[in-house]
Enzyme design. Structure first.
Site, mmCIF file in Angstrom:
data_model
loop_
_atom_site.group_PDB
_atom_site.id
_atom_site.type_symbol
_atom_site.label_atom_id
_atom_site.label_comp_id
_atom_site.label_asym_id
_atom_site.label_seq_id
_atom_site.Cartn_x
_atom_site.Cartn_y
_atom_site.Cartn_z
ATOM 1 C CG HIS A 202 -2.072 0.922 1.091
ATOM 2 N ND1 HIS A 202 -1.981 2.276 1.342
ATOM 3 C CD2 HIS A 202 -3.319 0.688 0.652
ATOM 4 C CE1 HIS A 202 -3.160 2.820 1.104
ATOM 5 N NE2 HIS A 202 -3.996 1.891 0.673
ATOM 6 C CG ASP B 14 -8.335 -4.177 -3.159
ATOM 7 O OD1 ASP B 14 -7.529 -3.258 -3.399
ATOM 8 O OD2 ASP B 14 -9.560 -4.008 -3.131
HETATM 9 C C1 SDX Z 1 -6.081 0.199 -3.111
HETATM 10 O O1 SDX Z 1 -4.294 4.720 -2.160
HETATM 11 C C2 SDX Z 1 -5.243 4.073 -1.525
HETATM 12 O O2 SDX Z 1 -5.662 4.416 -0.448
HETATM 13 C C3 SDX Z 1 -5.773 2.841 -2.283
HETATM 14 C C4 SDX Z 1 -6.824 2.015 -1.562
HETATM 15 C C5 SDX Z 1 -8.117 2.812 -1.323
HETATM 16 O O3 SDX Z 1 -8.848 2.426 -0.400
HETATM 17 O O4 SDX Z 1 -8.413 3.709 -2.150
HETATM 18 O O5 SDX Z 1 -6.313 1.546 -0.331
HETATM 19 C C6 SDX Z 1 -7.233 0.806 -2.413
HETATM 20 O O6 SDX Z 1 -5.818 0.553 -4.229
HETATM 21 C C7 SDX Z 1 -5.249 -0.812 -2.373
HETATM 22 C C8 SDX Z 1 -4.035 -1.293 -3.207
HETATM 23 C C9 SDX Z 1 -4.531 -2.335 -4.190
HETATM 24 N N1 SDX Z 1 -3.448 -2.730 -5.126
HETATM 25 C C10 SDX Z 1 -2.829 -3.894 -5.021
HETATM 26 O O7 SDX Z 1 -3.030 -4.715 -4.143
HETATM 27 C C11 SDX Z 1 -1.838 -4.157 -6.146
HETATM 28 C C12 SDX Z 1 -0.549 -4.737 -5.576
HETATM 29 N N2 SDX Z 1 0.109 -3.705 -4.808
HETATM 30 C C13 SDX Z 1 1.050 -2.849 -5.460
HETATM 31 O O8 SDX Z 1 1.153 -2.821 -6.791
HETATM 32 C C14 SDX Z 1 1.559 -1.676 -4.655
HETATM 33 O O9 SDX Z 1 1.787 -2.121 -3.389
HETATM 34 C C15 SDX Z 1 0.685 -0.439 -4.630
HETATM 35 C C16 SDX Z 1 0.310 -0.018 -6.012
HETATM 36 C C17 SDX Z 1 -0.549 -0.696 -3.838
HETATM 37 C C18 SDX Z 1 1.493 0.654 -3.967
HETATM 38 O O10 SDX Z 1 2.545 0.930 -4.795
HETATM 39 P P1 SDX Z 1 3.623 2.073 -4.435
HETATM 40 O O11 SDX Z 1 3.286 2.770 -3.182
HETATM 41 O O12 SDX Z 1 3.849 2.893 -5.652
HETATM 42 O O13 SDX Z 1 4.866 1.229 -4.067
HETATM 43 P P2 SDX Z 1 5.913 0.661 -5.107
HETATM 44 O O14 SDX Z 1 5.195 0.083 -6.286
HETATM 45 O O15 SDX Z 1 6.943 1.702 -5.336
HETATM 46 O O16 SDX Z 1 6.525 -0.569 -4.259
HETATM 47 C C19 SDX Z 1 7.557 -0.331 -3.312
HETATM 48 C C20 SDX Z 1 8.390 -1.617 -3.341
HETATM 49 C C21 SDX Z 1 8.845 -1.983 -4.751
HETATM 50 O O17 SDX Z 1 10.022 -2.760 -4.576
HETATM 51 P P3 SDX Z 1 11.470 -1.974 -4.763
HETATM 52 O O18 SDX Z 1 11.433 -1.296 -6.104
HETATM 53 O O19 SDX Z 1 11.554 -1.002 -3.599
HETATM 54 O O20 SDX Z 1 12.489 -3.076 -4.668
HETATM 55 O O21 SDX Z 1 7.576 -2.718 -2.907
HETATM 56 C C22 SDX Z 1 7.413 -3.642 -3.971
HETATM 57 C C23 SDX Z 1 7.772 -2.908 -5.231
HETATM 58 O O22 SDX Z 1 8.258 -3.808 -6.206
HETATM 59 N N3 SDX Z 1 5.999 -4.035 -3.958
HETATM 60 C C24 SDX Z 1 5.574 -5.277 -4.171
HETATM 61 C C25 SDX Z 1 4.182 -5.210 -4.019
HETATM 62 N N4 SDX Z 1 3.823 -3.959 -3.742
HETATM 63 C C26 SDX Z 1 4.963 -3.233 -3.707
HETATM 64 N N5 SDX Z 1 6.222 -6.422 -4.483
HETATM 65 C C27 SDX Z 1 5.446 -7.520 -4.620
HETATM 66 N N6 SDX Z 1 4.090 -7.549 -4.485
HETATM 67 C C28 SDX Z 1 3.436 -6.403 -4.180
HETATM 68 N N7 SDX Z 1 2.132 -6.416 -4.060
#
Ligand code: SDX
Length: 447
Positions: free
Chosen positions: A324, A381
């Site tokens: 998140h 989710d």
């Molecule tokens: C919602 O914003 C809100 O409030 C959203 C929400 C709401 O109520 O409106 O809460 C609803 O959208 C929840 C999130 C749903 N999405 C997912 O579950 C999709 C999977 N999650 C991700 O793609 C990610 O965690 C996000 C999109 C939710 C957040 O992404 P960020 O904040 O841009 O973080 P990032 O992509 O930069 O990740 C940081 C690190 C990265 O690794 P490094 O580059 O630092 O090595 O964490 C890793 C990412 O690769 N990472 C994950 C991961 N999520 C982040 N690695 C594996 N699996 C994951 N799910």
């Protein structure tokens, strides 16, 4: 942060915030003072409203990770502590003690309703649940396999063609009529998108049913027999709508504010929010998560294989429902949803293999350094799809139910934006990195 010595800092223009000294920036050999504002929960921000005018420079912040777009009095999140409050009320209390219509009133009007206020709000919504008969014809125009988010987004946008009497964003009465119409009609529009996909007749809403019961009735009733809504399902759905109702400046809410800032009508602004929510990185994650769990199940339930895959940057695979932008602790909503999963499946004696897989996945991931270091936890989710499946909701409808819950928050933010004395059309800047000026070559001279 030291208090300003040079001159008294004027009260910040940001509604609800207080001045909290200044920050000093060294740029081009000059020291620039930047006012600092502080919110009611102690969050600080640099007010850069005059940065470009005084320094010629702007800020850059991909994905607005560090950038606030506004102050807001609607929802407070503490991502480190896993706190979520709507208008100051903890989500745990609201999920346990209120229902969705009451929470929608709280978010939109800023206070919990009295008994009379709630009765009148419920009555108003009940009297607006039908959509114009001509709108029902829309559904016969969509392909049967159309994604319901595409249908719902289109039909919500089209509400502005049927309700041209309530589009003036500056007329409080017209805004309130649109708010009630949207809250009342979205469940109908949503249920019809499902009925379309299964080739069943569109069931009219019923004024004798509550908000969630009415939706489930329109989803699963057929004209040829009585349909009795399972009260456990209605209760579980109500909790899900509450925990999805708002989440401050998330992607879709920021979209609603962005579109609304141009004075586009409420229906158009909400339709844009629905489109933003559809993305699998945002609200579409609940559908993507169940599809991921089903894939793991079909692959022998080897959760470690998928946890390892998610850690490989080049795999392009992520654990959907995990991680998140704000929560660096367990999402409090995931806790509430997981508890409801446990209770509902036990009560209905349902053994859903993907719930078992989800729990195993959580256990393995939360013990893995990759996830621990990045503070990646289950989000809203991760478990919601298990409950939707138990209710018989098809996976393509999961994000539509997210939109039904989030509608109250989108409306509250749209109204707050319009009430802000500092409201401006949203128009970010950029840093240009393209070609310098070039001479136009006639086509005969181009290579
Ligand atoms: C919602 O914003 C809100 O409030 C959203 C929400 C709401 O109520 O409106 O809460 C609803 O959208 C929840 C999130 C749903 N999405 C997912 O579950 C999709 C999977 N999650 C991700 O793609 C990610 O965690 C996000 C999109 C939710 C957040 O992404 P960020 O904040 O841009 O973080 P990032 O992509 O930069 O990740 C940081 C690190 C990265 O690794 P490094 O580059 O630092 O090595 O964490 C890793 C990412 O690769 N990472 C994950 C991961 N999520 C982040 N690695 C594996 N699996 C994951 N799910």
């Amino acid at each position: 942060m030291s208090a300003p010595t040079s001159k008294p800092v004027a009260a910040p223009p940001w509604p609800g915030s207080k001045a909290d000294g200044v920050a000093r920036l060294e740029l081009n050999g000059e020291t620039v003072e930047i006012p600092v504002v502080i919110g009611t929960e102690g969050e600080r921000a640099l007010d850069i409203a005059k940065l470009r005018a005084t320094t010629g420079a702007i800020t850059l912040d991909e994905g607005y990770v560090n950038t606030g777009s506004t102050t807001s009095a609607i929802t407070y999140l503490d991502g480190e502590k896993g706190i979520l409050r709507y208008r100051g009320y903890p989500i745990e209390d609201l999920a346990a003690k209120a229902d969705y219509v009451e929470v929608a009133y709280l978010l939109i009007y800023g206070k919990l309703p009295t008994s009379d206020e709630l009765d009148s709000f419920r009555m108003s919504l009940s009297l607006h649940t039908m959509i114009h008969e001509d709108m029902r014809n829309f559904y016969s125009g969509f392909p049967r396999d159309a994604h319901p988010m595409a249908i719902v987004g289109s039909v919500v946008g089209a509400l502005s063609t049927f309700y041209q009497d309530s589009l003036d964003v500056r007329d409080p009465r017209q805004v309130e009529v649109s708010v009630h119409r949207l809250l009342a009609k979205l469940p109908t529009i949503a249920a019809y998108s499902y009925k379309k996909s299964v080739g069943q007749p569109l069931m009219y809403p019923r004024n004798d049913l509550g908000y969630c019961e009415n939706f489930l009735h329109m989803m699963f009733a057929v004209p040829c027999e009585e349909y009795h809504v399972d009260p456990d399902f209605a209760e579980a759905l109500d909790m899900l709508l509450i925990v999805h109702a708002d989440h401050e400046q998330n992607c879709s809410t920021s979209t609603v504010r962005m579109v609304g800032s141009s004075d586009a009508n409420l229906f158009a602004s909400i339709s844009a929010g629905i489109s933003a929510l559809w993305g699998p990185l945002h609200g579409g994650a609940n559908q993507a998560c169940v599809e991921m769990l089903e894939r793991i199940g079909a692959d022998g339930g080897n959760v470690k294989k998928y946890v390892d895959l998610a850690k490989k940057k080049d795999s392009g695979f992520r654990l959907m429902g995990f991680g998140h932008r704000v929560y660096k602790n367990y999402d409090p909503r995931a806790k509430l949803i997981k508890a409801t999963c446990d209770k509902l499946l036990a009560k209905l004696s349902i053994r859903d293999p993907i719930f078992d897989i989800a729990q195993q996945l959580e256990e393995v991931a939360l013990a893995d350094d990759y996830f621990i270091e990045r503070k990646l936890y289950p989000n809203v989710d991760f478990y919601s799809g298990v409950i939707y499946r138990a209710m018989g909701i098809p996976v393509q409808m999961f994000t539509v139910l997210f939109a039904m819950g989030r509608l109250a928050g989108w409306i509250a933010h749209w109204i707050e934006m319009h009430h802000s004395p500092t409201k401006k059309i949203c128009r970010p800047r950029q840093v240009y990195t393209g070609e310098m000026r070039r001479e136009f070559l006639p086509i005969t001279k181009r290579t």
